[in-house]
Write an enzyme that holds these catalytic residues in place. Structure first.
Site, PDB file in Angstrom:
ATOM      1  N   GLY A 265     -14.914  -7.034  10.208  1.00  0.00           N
ATOM      2  CA  GLY A 265     -14.011  -6.926   9.068  1.00  0.00           C
ATOM      3  C   GLY A 265     -14.689  -7.106   7.729  1.00  0.00           C
ATOM      4  O   GLY A 265     -14.268  -6.513   6.723  1.00  0.00           O
TER       5      GLY A 265
ATOM      6  N   LYS B  72       0.809  -1.217   0.000  1.00  0.00           N
ATOM      7  CA  LYS B  72       0.000   0.000   0.000  1.00  0.00           C
ATOM      8  C   LYS B  72       0.846   1.272   0.000  1.00  0.00           C
ATOM      9  O   LYS B  72       0.417   2.303  -0.524  1.00  0.00           O
ATOM     10  CB  LYS B  72      -0.942   0.011   1.206  1.00  0.00           C
TER      11      LYS B  72
END
Length: 269
Positions: A233, A72
């Site tokens: 999640g 990322k």
């Protein structure tokens, strides 16, 4: 997935390492079918060497991408530009035509607003210091949390995140664990939900869990045990995927419809 791939089929995909577990292809290929979009979503499971050798080529041929651990941060230097949020967060998880975005950040803001209208004055404890932690920290700070406390095994990473937040005008510090006070939000961005002590959970107002398999982690079980509000999640995964599709196509399938599909396929439990 499409029944037939042709000349006009657009390529989308997920870039990461050791991501055999991912639900992203199921989510996005279901959405493409539902929306009638001529596209296919693949997984690019790359070690560090393969990432360096192939990322430029993948960016050239793919219409859009998602990015997960551990790339990322690193992927940003290969992009033409990044939006305001991902630039500040210093992490990208969604790409459209070589432009970077952070839909983890958007998902946290969307989902927290549904649970608590005003988080001003809340102290937020974030377990972990990676890309997901950064997105959550910025989202919660912008929603009005008075302080962000980083709890992470690798102290250097925790200090980096705290410094990044403080440079952007927020109040962040390093903690060994949570202090049991009023008005606490807890975020677990690590793969291990047991890092959050049960005593902290039962005194919190909201628990946010990034782990989505199983959906009911130890952290979520403890939240339910004490009647604490929570965001699991799977909710985060699906909402960030929906936000990515809004960037790619300016439309998306409803979160609830995607979650229903995943349960029907027995892909989550």
């Amino acid at each position: 997935m499409l029944e037939e791939i042709n000349y006009d089929t657009k390529l989308f995909g997920l870039i990461g390492k050791n991501i055999k577990y991912t639900l992203s292809p199921y989510i996005h290929n279901f959405s493409f079918r539902t929306l009638g979009i001529n596209a296919v979503y693949l997984v690019f499971d790359l070690d560090e060497m393969k990432f360096k050798r192939s990322i430029s080529g993948i960016l050239e041929i793919a219409e859009g991408l998602n990015v997960t651990i551990p790339y990322k941060d690193e992927v940003m230097k290969y992009l033409d530009n990044t939006d305001t949020h991902s630039t500040r967060i210093q992490a990208v998880n969604t790409i459209y035509k070589k432009s970077g975005y952070n839909t983890d950040y958007l998902a946290i803001k969307n989902l927290v607003r549904k649970k608590i209208k005003n988080v001003s004055g809340y102290e937020c404890y974030i377990y972990g210091a990676g890309g997901a932690a950064k997105a959550a920290a910025f989202a919660l700070s912008e929603l009005g949390c008075s302080s962000i406390s980083i709890v992470n095994r690798t102290k250097s990473r925790a200090y980096e995140l705290a410094e990044l937040l403080n440079k952007n005008g927020y109040n962040a510090s390093i903690k060994e664990n949570c202090n049991i006070t009023n008005n606490i939000l807890i975020v677990n961005s690590t793969p291990n939900s047991s890092v959050v002590p049960e005593d902290c959970v039962k005194k919190s107002d909201l628990v946010i869990e990034f782990v989505y398999r199983p959906v009911e982690t130890e952290l979520i079980k403890n939240a339910k045990k004490y009647g604490i509000q929570y965001i699991n999640g799977l909710e985060i995964l699906v909402n960030q995927a929906v936000e990515a599709e809004k960037i790619w196509f300016n439309k998306s399938v409803a979160d609830e419809k995607i979650i229903e599909y995943l349960y029907a396929r027995e892909l989550v439990w």
